[in-house]
Enzyme design. Structure first.
Site, mmCIF file in Angstrom:
data_model
loop_
_atom_site.group_PDB
_atom_site.id
_atom_site.type_symbol
_atom_site.label_atom_id
_atom_site.label_comp_id
_atom_site.label_asym_id
_atom_site.label_seq_id
_atom_site.Cartn_x
_atom_site.Cartn_y
_atom_site.Cartn_z
ATOM 1 N N CYS A 333 0.868 -1.178 0.000
ATOM 2 C CA CYS A 333 0.000 0.000 0.000
ATOM 3 C C CYS A 333 0.907 1.230 0.000
ATOM 4 C CB CYS A 333 -0.949 -0.007 1.207
ATOM 5 S SG CYS A 333 -0.115 -0.007 2.807
ATOM 6 N N THR A 334 0.357 2.409 0.248
ATOM 7 C CA THR A 334 1.131 3.648 0.124
ATOM 8 C C THR A 334 2.289 3.721 1.105
ATOM 9 O OG1 THR A 334 -0.872 4.793 -0.589
ATOM 10 C CG2 THR A 334 0.990 6.166 0.086
#
Length: 481
Positions: A333-334
């Site tokens: 994810c980020t």
């Protein structure tokens, strides 16, 4: 003097000394409050360059999504809406100036929280001190040339409200904007400000006893930006520090997947892509983000769920359990936080062979592999919308299909969807996310002001809340994203 009556307190008597100290304390607090009020108002100033260039000063302050042209207006607003924050800031400022109470201050009054030295036993690990900024000029502290920090820390927080109040005071003290979520399970934040301010913020966070041995310098991800990347500062207490919609008591971050460094993750992806191209892979490279994030950038060969919110992720897993059966899953994810809870939820289903996650997320990966297996932009949740590490553009304009990856909000006031529309199409008036919104915008403009329409358009209607995947492993290769 009446016989047997105590003499009136003189300047040198204990009672007179206590009274004098009380008066001095009140004066000190009043001064601290005035200073805190002034600093709060100053932090809401609109830079001179951003004000109306002609016809007067224009908007000089912004706060709580409101604009103020007169000093009396912003003063009234702060006094009415932010009194508690000013009081908190004033209390912290006074403590910082005075330091620890001296022995001559006398015993704590009866009824105060009764730990040693009068400190509360509920959360002694939370320090509320603010950094000394007397050596820093105001211009350096509020410089537009700065950065945006992204971080999170899972740890037990006994008093989330106290941590929240300290965070709010700290960010205001350093003129930081952004969003900070606090919960009993930890803290999650993204803040923007000058380089001086963000460095001070990191120093204070690392010195906070609550985060000792669980938060380190490496946990802070940074990118070029500043306070202007966020409209304001929002700090609050929530059930979860990342909104997955599952009680942390049921699915805990303590049951997370195996963390891989960027180098380890890079090697795993390399092996996965090599095997997948030959139809031999037993691995799924899973993007835990929302569809509009993966649309403008993702790892080659990934499976990117077509979901709008992370709170839909658990349902996505439930509806697609067969897809993950006996697989090795590489998640990303980020910045890493969604994988903490997402991997824990996936592991709780006991269908995968192994679950791994990218430590530090895409952010840290791109620091070491800007031209690695991640292609396109990295979506960020601020007014920049994305940051770039390579020149690839993997998405297209909504209307003409020209390569384009710079998001704008849908121009229809009722809609909060993001839209990819190139300059050429924008110049033609194609600024909404879909024809339905474009039509609604015209209707709203022709009606009386103040009327709103429901956020519902072609984009939301055609996307299932939780998609069921019909993906063969052969499609998950380097050439088919």
């Amino acid at each position: 003097m009446v016989p047997g009556e105590a003499p009136p307190p003189g300047p040198g008597s204990p009672r007179g000394s206590v009274a004098a100290e009380a008066v001095a304390a009140r004066k000190e607090h009043a001064f601290a409050r005035r200073k805190a009020f002034s600093q709060f108002v100053k932090a809401k100033e609109v830079p001179a360059a951003a004000r109306c260039p002609a016809g007067g000063e224009g908007v000089r302050w912004r706060c709580c999504r409101q604009a103020f042209e007169e000093l009396s207006g912003i003063h009234r607003h702060v006094a009415l809406q932010h009194s508690a924050e000013i009081g908190q800031q004033a209390g912290l400022t006074a403590k910082q100036a005075a330091g620890e109470a001296s022995p001559s201050s006398g015993p704590a009054p009866a009824g105060n929280a009764g730990g040693p030295n009068g400190r509360s036993r509920s959360s002694p690990e939370i320090s509320c001190m603010l950094p000394d900024t007397s050596h820093v000029s105001y211009d350096d502290l509020t410089s537009k040339v700065g950065e945006v920090l992204l971080y999170y820390c899972y740890c037990e927080v006994k008093d989330p409200e106290k941590l929240c109040a300290w965070q709010k005071a700290l960010c205001q003290h350093l003129h930081l904007t952004g969003k900070v979520r606090v919960a009993s399970e930890g803290i999650n934040g993204t803040v923007g400000g000058s380089k001086v301010a963000t460095n001070l913020y990191i120093e204070v966070m690392l010195s906070q006893p609550l985060f000792k041995d669980v938060l380190c310098q490496e946990d802070f991800k940074s990118s070029a930006g500043g306070a202007h990347c966020f409209p304001d500062l929002r700090v609050g207490v929530f059930k979860e520090i990342v909104p997955m919609g599952i009680d942390p008591e049921i699915v805990s971050y303590k049951e997370t997947g195996i963390h891989l460094s960027p180098q380890e993750f890079h090697r795993e992806v390399e092996q996965y892509l090599s095997k997948a191209s030959k139809g031999q892979s037993d691995t799924i490279l899973l993007d835990c983000r929302n569809f509009y994030e993966s649309k403008i950038g993702h790892f080659q060969g990934c499976l990117a769920p077509d979901i709008r919110k992370f709170s839909y992720f658990p349902s996505y897993v439930d509806e697609n359990l067969e897809l993950f059966k006996d697989k090795r899953v590489l998640m990303y994810c980020t910045g890493g936080i969604r994988c903490e809870r997402g991997s824990a939820y996936l592991r709780s289903k006991a269908v995968c062979r192994e679950v791994y996650q990218l430590r530090g997320g895409i952010h840290k990966y791109l620091e070491e592999f800007p031209d690695g297996f991640y292609r396109g932009k990295l979506f960020v949740f601020d007014e920049r919308y994305s940051i770039c590490s390579n020149e690839d553009i993997i998405s297209a304009c909504r209307y003409c299909a020209t390569l384009w990856d710079q998001y704008k909000l849908c121009s229809s006031q009722h809609c909060r969807q993001l839209v990819l529309t190139c300059p050429s199409c924008r110049n033609k008036g194609l600024t909404a996310c879909c024809p339905v919104c474009q039509e609604k915008e015209l209707k709203v403009n022709s009606r009386a002001s103040g009327q709103t329409l429901k956020e519902e358009c072609e984009c939301t209607r055609r996307r299932p809340r939780v998609p069921i995947e019909h993906v063969s492993q052969k499609t998950l290769d380097a050439g088919k994203d």
